[in-house]
Enzyme design. Structure first.
Site, short mmCIF file in Angstrom:
data_model
loop_
_atom_site.label_atom_id
_atom_site.label_comp_id
_atom_site.label_asym_id
_atom_site.label_seq_id
_atom_site.Cartn_x
_atom_site.Cartn_y
_atom_site.Cartn_z
N HIS A 162 67.32 21.90 -7.31
CA HIS A 162 66.17 22.75 -7.62
C HIS A 162 66.20 24.04 -6.82
O HIS A 162 65.57 25.03 -7.20
CB HIS A 162 64.87 21.99 -7.36
CG HIS A 162 63.73 22.43 -8.23
ND1 HIS A 162 63.30 23.73 -8.30
CD2 HIS A 162 62.94 21.73 -9.09
CE1 HIS A 162 62.28 23.83 -9.15
NE2 HIS A 162 62.06 22.62 -9.65
N GLY A 167 63.55 24.50 -14.05
CA GLY A 167 63.79 23.85 -15.33
C GLY A 167 64.33 24.79 -16.39
O GLY A 167 65.26 24.46 -17.13
N THR A 266 44.72 25.23 -24.69
CA THR A 266 46.04 24.86 -25.22
C THR A 266 46.24 23.35 -25.18
O THR A 266 45.44 22.61 -24.59
CB THR A 266 47.14 25.52 -24.37
OG1 THR A 266 47.06 25.00 -23.03
CG2 THR A 266 46.99 27.04 -24.34
N ASP A 298 55.16 29.24 -14.91
CA ASP A 298 56.33 30.11 -15.01
C ASP A 298 55.82 31.55 -15.09
O ASP A 298 55.07 31.91 -15.99
CB ASP A 298 57.12 29.75 -16.28
CG ASP A 298 58.45 30.49 -16.38
OD1 ASP A 298 58.49 31.68 -16.00
OD2 ASP A 298 59.43 29.91 -16.87
N ARG A 302 54.83 37.11 -16.52
CA ARG A 302 53.51 37.43 -15.97
C ARG A 302 53.58 38.56 -14.94
O ARG A 302 52.55 38.94 -14.39
CB ARG A 302 52.88 36.18 -15.34
CG ARG A 302 52.49 35.13 -16.37
CD ARG A 302 52.02 33.85 -15.72
NE ARG A 302 51.56 32.89 -16.73
CZ ARG A 302 50.28 32.72 -17.08
NH1 ARG A 302 49.33 33.43 -16.48
NH2 ARG A 302 49.95 31.85 -18.00
N SER A 393 54.64 20.85 -17.29
CA SER A 393 54.85 20.93 -18.74
C SER A 393 56.29 21.27 -19.08
O SER A 393 56.83 22.26 -18.60
CB SER A 393 53.94 21.99 -19.34
OG SER A 393 54.24 22.17 -20.71
N ASP A 403 73.86 19.44 -28.11
CA ASP A 403 74.98 18.96 -28.92
C ASP A 403 76.30 19.48 -28.35
O ASP A 403 76.58 20.68 -28.39
CB ASP A 403 74.79 19.44 -30.37
CG ASP A 403 75.90 18.99 -31.30
OD1 ASP A 403 76.82 18.26 -30.84
OD2 ASP A 403 75.86 19.38 -32.47
#
Length: 457
Positions: A162, A167, A266, A298, A302, A393, A403
């Site tokens: 991390h 993510g 949301t 995130d 912003r 989230s 794939d």
């Protein structure tokens, strides 16, 4: 390296290095890379490749290793190692030492893993084990394990530091790796310069030191939460149908006045508010019990200007929504959603830069880091544990459809986690619903499930 069990046997371990020479030297990390979780984050994918990919048996492993070697050229920092500096800070030493690639064989069939729940006794053997007793400069930033199952199915588990990537960036890496494995060109090169947030002076803004230094709520009558964090935990994955999710949104938006900004609450704000309320009920909180909810925001879009496309690193900020448990449990769902909305809306250009300036001035970074695994302690991060929780989230992240050339996964999961109150929201792999992966104390889980579903049937 992961331990062997009677059902999973480790066959080999390689170091996969960049296919071409890459830049070598110290890559400075931003303040955001060096706070919070700095250990590895696991994900796991399960596949059922067609027969032509299973013969010869080396084809899958060769494809993965070759494409991994290729993708490490543009993503060369991931082939390096962390290096401690002074006062808890560190850089990435870009030295092309490579990532660890493990091959394993399992006598299991994929069907024996049932719904692929991370509570499965076999999960720990399908995910690489990181030995944090080693010097940090000896630990790969990326570790991969390919496990072949008796039925011809496979799993690919991926551990990414991390400190090197959040993510969004980790998924950027894995999706580009898959593209190269399919024989396609790179879609977007990573933007590797982490010093892209120049200072702005907000002359009229006074830094609120209390905001930066506030401590998480404790159970009433306790002076710390050390004992709470030692209690045995368990993990559950709860399914929420599209209909149930829409019902929660409708309930929240109609129950607590007009949401700020004129935007309806949301999916994240409504479902997370519901999780928060349900946890308070399951934990048996009194009305006067303070509780905090950690929200990971995130901030790539912003800040002004927005971070460059493909920015590779960490660009998230944790904010905390607070309330009294009694208010959460007695007031309509829209109240909980409004508390979460208020915390998220704080994260704007000014707020991010104030945090950035605050971190830059800190002499010792260790107090901002989750060092429990590196230091071998029982500490599980001060924020987690009753009466608090965090809900991260993954609803908008491209976690599915990885794939490598033999088709998309049959299941993707977040690996294992064991911190009381640690939870994830994921889109369902099978339909338009959602998944809640949550870790709670064993004594609270059944009650949590009951309250969680009672209010959305």
């Amino acid at each position: 390296m992961a331990s062997s069990s009677s059902k999973v046997t480790l066959k080999s371990c390689y170091s996969v290095r960049p296919m071409e020479p890459t830049w070598c030297g110290r890559l400075p990390l931003s303040e955001w890379d060096q706070i919070g979780i700095i250990t590895h984050v696991p994900t796991i994918y399960f596949y059922q490749p067609p027969q032509n990919w299973l013969t010869p048996s080396t084809k899958i492993a060769t494809t993965l290793k070759t494409s991994l070697s290729k993708v490490l050229v543009p993503f060369y920092p991931l082939a390096g190692r962390l290096q401690w500096k002074e006062n808890g800070r560190f850089d990435i030493e870009c030295n092309a030492l490579g990532v660890q690639f493990i091959e394993a064989q399992s006598s299991l069939e994929l069907s024996e893993l049932g719904d692929f729940s991370p509570t499965s006794e076999y999960y720990p053997y399908l995910i690489p084990h990181v030995d944090y007793t080693l010097p940090i400069q000896d630990i790969p930033l990326v570790m991969v394990q390919l496990t072949h199952f008796k039925c011809g199915g496979i799993s690919i588990s991926l551990l990414v530091s991390h400190a090197a990537a959040d993510g969004q960036s980790s998924l950027h890496f894995s999706n580009e790796w898959a593209r190269l494995a399919r024989g396609e060109p790179l879609k977007m090169a990573p933007f590797l310069d982490r010093n892209v947030l120049p200072s702005k002076k907000y002359c009229n803004t006074v830094v609120n030191e209390w905001e930066f230094n506030q401590q998480p709520p404790l159970l009433l009558g306790n002076s710390d939460n050390f004992e709470e964090r030692k209690k045995k935990t368990t993990v559950a994955i709860l399914k929420v149908s599209k209909t149930q999710a829409e019902k929660l949104k409708k309930t929240a938006n109609e129950s607590w006045g007009e949401p700020s900004n004129g935007r309806g609450y949301t999916r994240y704000e409504t479902l997370t508010g519901h999780i928060w309320r349900s946890a308070c009920k399951a934990r048996g909180h009194g009305n006067d019990q303070p509780t905090g909810l950690g929200v990971c925001v995130d901030w790539r879009s912003r800040v002004e200007p927005n971070l460059p496309k493909g920015y590779f690193g960490n660009a998230t900020l944790d904010v905390v929504a607070t309330s009294l448990s009694g208010d959460l449990m007695s007031k309509p769902l829209g109240y909980a959603s409004s508390r979460i909305r208020e915390a998220i809306e704080k994260v704007n250009d000014e707020y991010v830069r104030l945090w950035f300036e605050y971190y830059k001035k800190q002499e010792d970074f260790t107090k901002f880091q989750d060092l429990r695994e590196i230091l071998g302690s029982d500490e599980k991060g001060p924020f987690y544990g009753n009466p608090n929780l965090g809900v991260v989230s993954w609803l908008t992240l491209p976690i599915y459809g990885l794939d490598f050339g033999w088709g998309k996964e049959v299941y993707m999961g977040p690996g294992t986690h064991d911190m009381d109150g640690d939870s994830l929201l994921l889109p369902s792999h099978e339909d338009d619903g959602l998944l809640v992966a949550i870790c709670l104390q064993e004594v609270h889980m059944d009650e949590f499930k009951r309250h969680f579903y009672e209010d959305i049937v």
